[in-house]
Enzyme design. Structure first.
Site, PDB file in Angstrom:
ATOM      1  N   HIS A   3     -30.621  -8.579  55.405  1.00  0.00           N
ATOM      2  CA  HIS A   3     -30.538  -9.947  54.867  1.00  0.00           C
ATOM      3  C   HIS A   3     -29.437 -10.049  53.801  1.00  0.00           C
ATOM      4  O   HIS A   3     -29.673 -10.467  52.670  1.00  0.00           O
ATOM      5  CB  HIS A   3     -31.880 -10.389  54.290  1.00  0.00           C
ATOM      6  CG  HIS A   3     -32.037 -11.892  54.269  1.00  0.00           C
ATOM      7  ND1 HIS A   3     -33.236 -12.512  54.476  1.00  0.00           N
ATOM      8  CD2 HIS A   3     -31.129 -12.883  54.064  1.00  0.00           C
ATOM      9  CE1 HIS A   3     -33.077 -13.832  54.404  1.00  0.00           C
ATOM     10  NE2 HIS A   3     -31.802 -14.076  54.156  1.00  0.00           N
TER      11      HIS A   3
ATOM     12  N   ARG B 145     -32.153 -17.456  60.842  1.00  0.00           N
ATOM     13  CA  ARG B 145     -33.566 -17.319  60.504  1.00  0.00           C
ATOM     14  C   ARG B 145     -34.228 -16.406  61.538  1.00  0.00           C
ATOM     15  O   ARG B 145     -33.963 -16.522  62.748  1.00  0.00           O
ATOM     16  CB  ARG B 145     -34.271 -18.684  60.509  1.00  0.00           C
ATOM     17  CG  ARG B 145     -33.792 -19.637  59.415  1.00  0.00           C
ATOM     18  CD  ARG B 145     -34.300 -19.196  58.054  1.00  0.00           C
ATOM     19  NE  ARG B 145     -33.872 -20.091  56.988  1.00  0.00           N
ATOM     20  CZ  ARG B 145     -32.790 -19.933  56.251  1.00  0.00           C
ATOM     21  NH1 ARG B 145     -31.996 -18.907  56.476  1.00  0.00           N
ATOM     22  NH2 ARG B 145     -32.485 -20.787  55.290  1.00  0.00           N
TER      23      ARG B 145
END
Length: 309
Positions: free
Chosen positions: A272, A224
């Site tokens: 990502h 994260r």
């Protein structure tokens, strides 16, 4: 007939409709799967946090919200959500994460960059240590962290894992708590962050914790974005405390074009891509939870609202 509402971004419907229908049939579940069902008639909600559905109050009959994402931080604080919430633990997503993490660990372990990026054509032989002579630290021993640690063990690495609460993973030196974090970081030649985004983990990788790592260590973050204090990491990279960082997740995505990470010579930015939910395998997980709900069995992968994951 069980009414299953698909409440995700419209673009995902074409990807998930057939795999979900097929998985529900295989599970023996007679289901009406649709994007538009009257709230009072919905039994289960297949959900993504970027959906337009943000108020769960009208869904008085629903038994569970089944998240399509592994991350649930964007929904756990929703005060209108009173029913069970299951996060996505997808075998395809797990496999993708293991492959991505293993690739970048091996890149750093073998020193591949010195040969891939060698514009001056320097002939300088370098023999890396064997995997058994290298310690990799996994911060976060959930499903993804455990799977990554098991693969790295198979390759011969010495693996230490850290979690907030005690965990046991075969072959892994498991540490926890504040003292455990210091011990883990002190040996982290390569550190991989796979923690959830919670109040307790925000900026866990900061000036103090980066200084606890061996000088010249490598950092890999597919977890994260908020786990890292960005300014502190850039400063640690500038002074060589951290040799290089591979970052797949960020506070703002897409990463702005003027973000200093793009231009830093000791940072690799990936967009990502470390782990993506696979429609086929994710659909099997969702169908299994619906089967469990109808059979009165406990749901799998339930989120602890207090912990936030």
């Amino acid at each position: 007939m069980i009414n299953v509402l698909f409440a995700a971004h419209p673009s995902r419907w074409d990807i998930y409709e057939k795999p979900l229908r097929d998985a529900l049939i295989r599970a023996g579940i007679p289901a009406n799967l649709a994007q538009d069902i009257a709230p009072a008639d919905v039994d289960y909600i297949v959900y993504a946090p970027n959906s337009d559905l943000q108020n769960f109050t009208p869904y008085s009959r629903a038994k569970a919200v089944l998240n399509l994402w592994a991350g649930v931080e964007q929904i756990t604080g929703n005060k209108t959500l009173k029913i069970p919430l299951a996060r996505m633990v997808d075998p395809g997503l797990t496999t993708g994460m293991v492959e991505w993490v293993t690739g970048h660990v091996m890149r750093y372990h073998l020193g591949m960059d010195r040969h891939i990026v060698n514009p001056n054509h320097v002939w300088k032989p370098h023999t890396p240590p064997l995997a058994a002579e290298r310690t990799v630290v996994i911060l976060g021993l959930g499903a993804l962290g455990t799977a990554c640690s098991q693969m790295l063990l198979k390759l011969g690495f010495s693996v230490t894992g850290w979690s907030r609460s005690p965990k046991e993973v075969a072959g892994v030196t498991c540490l926890h708590g504040e003292n455990g974090l210091r011990r883990a970081l002190a040996q982290a030649e390569i550190a991989v962050t796979l923690l959830p985004d919670t109040a307790a983990t925000t900026n866990l990788i900061n000036a103090q914790t980066l200084a606890q790592m061996p000088r010249g260590a490598f950092l890999i973050n597919p977890g994260r974005g908020p786990l890292i204090d960005d300014a502190a990491l850039l400063a640690a990279l500038d002074r060589g405390q951290i040799a290089h960082a591979t970052l797949d997740v960020f506070r703002t995505e897409p990463l702005p074009k003027d973000d200093p990470y793009w231009a830093h010579p000791s940072v690799t930015v990936t967009p990502h891509i470390a782990a993506e939910t696979r429609a086929k395998t994710a659909s099997e997980t969702i169908a299994e939870n619906i089967r469990r709900g109808e059979a009165g069995e406990p749901f799998i992968n339930l989120v602890d609202r207090e912990l936030g994951y």
